[in-house]
Scaffold this motif. Structure first.
Motif, PDB file in Angstrom:
ATOM      1  N   ASP A 113      -7.965  18.977 -17.510  1.00  0.00           N
ATOM      2  CA  ASP A 113      -7.170  17.768 -17.729  1.00  0.00           C
ATOM      3  C   ASP A 113      -7.470  17.230 -19.131  1.00  0.00           C
ATOM      4  OD1 ASP A 113      -6.071  15.222 -17.827  1.00  0.00           O
ATOM      5  OD2 ASP A 113      -6.490  14.801 -15.719  1.00  0.00           O
ATOM      6  N   PRO A 114      -6.597  17.480 -20.106  1.00  0.00           N
ATOM      7  CA  PRO A 114      -6.870  17.041 -21.483  1.00  0.00           C
ATOM      8  C   PRO A 114      -7.121  15.545 -21.619  1.00  0.00           C
ATOM      9  CG  PRO A 114      -5.064  18.616 -21.454  1.00  0.00           C
ATOM     10  CD  PRO A 114      -5.360  18.275 -20.019  1.00  0.00           C
ATOM     11  N   GLU A 115      -6.440  14.729 -20.816  1.00  0.00           N
ATOM     12  CA  GLU A 115      -6.645  13.285 -20.931  1.00  0.00           C
ATOM     13  C   GLU A 115      -8.048  12.895 -20.483  1.00  0.00           C
ATOM     14  OE1 GLU A 115      -3.666  10.937 -19.085  1.00  0.00           O
ATOM     15  OE2 GLU A 115      -2.004  11.821 -20.222  1.00  0.00           O
ATOM     16  N   ARG A 116      -8.488  13.431 -19.352  1.00  0.00           N
ATOM     17  CA  ARG A 116      -9.846  13.140 -18.887  1.00  0.00           C
ATOM     18  C   ARG A 116     -10.881  13.701 -19.857  1.00  0.00           C
ATOM     19  NH1 ARG A 116     -10.920  15.122 -13.024  1.00  0.00           N
ATOM     20  NH2 ARG A 116     -12.915  14.095 -13.484  1.00  0.00           N
ATOM     21  N   LEU A 117     -10.606  14.873 -20.386  1.00  0.00           N
ATOM     22  CA  LEU A 117     -11.520  15.464 -21.360  1.00  0.00           C
ATOM     23  C   LEU A 117     -11.651  14.574 -22.592  1.00  0.00           C
ATOM     24  CD1 LEU A 117     -10.639  19.280 -21.315  1.00  0.00           C
ATOM     25  CD2 LEU A 117     -12.853  18.253 -20.775  1.00  0.00           C
ATOM     26  N   SER A 118     -10.538  14.043 -23.052  1.00  0.00           N
ATOM     27  CA  SER A 118     -10.573  13.176 -24.236  1.00  0.00           C
ATOM     28  C   SER A 118     -11.458  11.965 -23.993  1.00  0.00           C
ATOM     29  CB  SER A 118      -9.156  12.728 -24.603  1.00  0.00           C
ATOM     30  OG  SER A 118      -8.372  13.825 -25.021  1.00  0.00           O
ATOM     31  N   ARG A 119     -11.327  11.363 -22.811  1.00  0.00           N
ATOM     32  CA  ARG A 119     -12.144  10.185 -22.507  1.00  0.00           C
ATOM     33  C   ARG A 119     -13.623  10.557 -22.397  1.00  0.00           C
ATOM     34  NH1 ARG A 119      -7.674   9.138 -19.021  1.00  0.00           N
ATOM     35  NH2 ARG A 119      -8.854   9.876 -17.199  1.00  0.00           N
ATOM     36  N   ALA A 120     -13.897  11.691 -21.754  1.00  0.00           N
ATOM     37  CA  ALA A 120     -15.292  12.114 -21.597  1.00  0.00           C
ATOM     38  C   ALA A 120     -15.926  12.442 -22.949  1.00  0.00           C
ATOM     39  CB  ALA A 120     -15.360  13.327 -20.671  1.00  0.00           C
ATOM     40  N   LEU A 121     -15.172  13.100 -23.814  1.00  0.00           N
ATOM     41  CA  LEU A 121     -15.690  13.420 -25.144  1.00  0.00           C
ATOM     42  C   LEU A 121     -15.926  12.154 -25.958  1.00  0.00           C
ATOM     43  CD1 LEU A 121     -13.484  16.519 -26.030  1.00  0.00           C
ATOM     44  CD2 LEU A 121     -15.952  16.518 -25.656  1.00  0.00           C
ATOM     45  N   LEU A 122     -15.053  11.176 -25.800  1.00  0.00           N
ATOM     46  CA  LEU A 122     -15.216   9.916 -26.524  1.00  0.00           C
ATOM     47  C   LEU A 122     -16.491   9.203 -26.083  1.00  0.00           C
ATOM     48  CD1 LEU A 122     -14.058   7.945 -28.568  1.00  0.00           C
ATOM     49  CD2 LEU A 122     -12.732   6.893 -26.714  1.00  0.00           C
TER      50      LEU A 122
END
Length: 277
Positions: A113-122
């Motif tokens: 899930d790219p959106e969840r990944l983006s938040r986790a990476l942030l």
């Protein structure tokens, strides 16, 4: 005197040499031209040609649309090596044997899930603002499952265990130290090394060879092997330098190399064969 057959052969050779076309003179290469054709140690033209010839020699992974989007996601975040991106994309593969709500199921759903990944990476980036957190993920995908609170606790543990070390650099290179109790185990390994080698700056050793503190390195097991060798009078002179404080005893890089080499898992076979000097 009559000519002999040998004289006739020699005259024929002389005549052929005098009537053959002269060799073309090859002018010496100019200084600049010689430099252009030389293959340098850094690769030069021959290396560039080899790279061009090998381009597209290996097939890229066969991705579906969702996987291709994930591959592009990681590429945009600085993961340039295709093999590393493939590992990250594979983390999102559905696990049929994992029931809904299972930790492994949630883990795979995060990685697809790219959106969840983006938040986790942030979230991870806020703790490591100067680090490439995407690189940390391909080294240890599980790092995204660790809560910010637990990451911070591990950093504190490592700072107490390794005063003077660049702890952020250490965990960036070995993000597995942030998982579970690994930071505490690393602290215990550092303390054990200090007891065994009181003349060594263990913090400096961790800076040059952070993998030494990982669970896979198994510092306690390595120290046990050294103790068995010491009790039998078979301790390597290379190791004795660091226990007795000889020349080079304060060289952290040298210590890491010697320690890892002399205590590798095959040490018992050397011991039974009368090795180690």
């Amino acid at each position: 005197a009559a000519a002999t057959p040998g004289d006739a052969v020699r005259r024929a050779r002389s005549l052929a040499a005098s009537t053959s076309a002269p060799r073309a003179r090859v002018p010496p290469a100019r200084r600049g031209e010689e430099k252009r054709t030389r293959v340098r140690g850094s690769g030069g033209h021959a290396f560039d040609r080899l790279v061009r010839d090998q381009n597209h020699a290996f097939d890229a992974p066969a991705y579906d649309e969702a996987e291709a989007a994930l591959d592009a996601f990681w590429l945009a975040r600085g993961v340039r090596e295709e093999a590393y991106r493939a590992r990250l994309v594979a983390q999102g593969a559905p696990r049929d044997d994992a029931p809904d709500g299972d930790a492994s199921h949630d883990f795979s759903s995060l990685y697809r899930d790219p959106e969840r990944l983006s938040r986790a990476l942030l979230r991870l980036q806020t703790l490591f603002p100067e680090s490439n957190v995407a690189e940390m993920c391909w080294k240890e995908p599980g790092v995204l499952r660790v809560s910010p609170r637990d990451v911070a606790a591990s950093l504190v543990t490592l700072r107490f265990a390794l005063p003077g070390s660049d702890v952020v650099k250490i965990v960036t290179g070995q993000p597995r130290l942030l998982l579970g109790e690994n930071a505490a185990r690393a602290g215990a390994a550092a303390a054990a090394l200090r007891r065994a080698f009181p003349k060594i700056d263990v913090s400096a050793v961790a800076d040059v060879e952070p993998s030494l503190l990982t669970p896979e390195c198994d510092v306690p097991g390595r120290l046990e092997r050294l103790e068995r060798l010491r009790s039998k009078g078979k301790l390597s002179p290379s190791v004795a330098v660091f226990t007795e404080g000889g020349a080079g005893a304060r060289n952290a890089t040298l210590f890491a190399k010697v320690f890892l080499e002399e205590t590798r898992s095959g040490a018992e076979s050397h011991e039974t064969q009368g090795g180690w000097g």
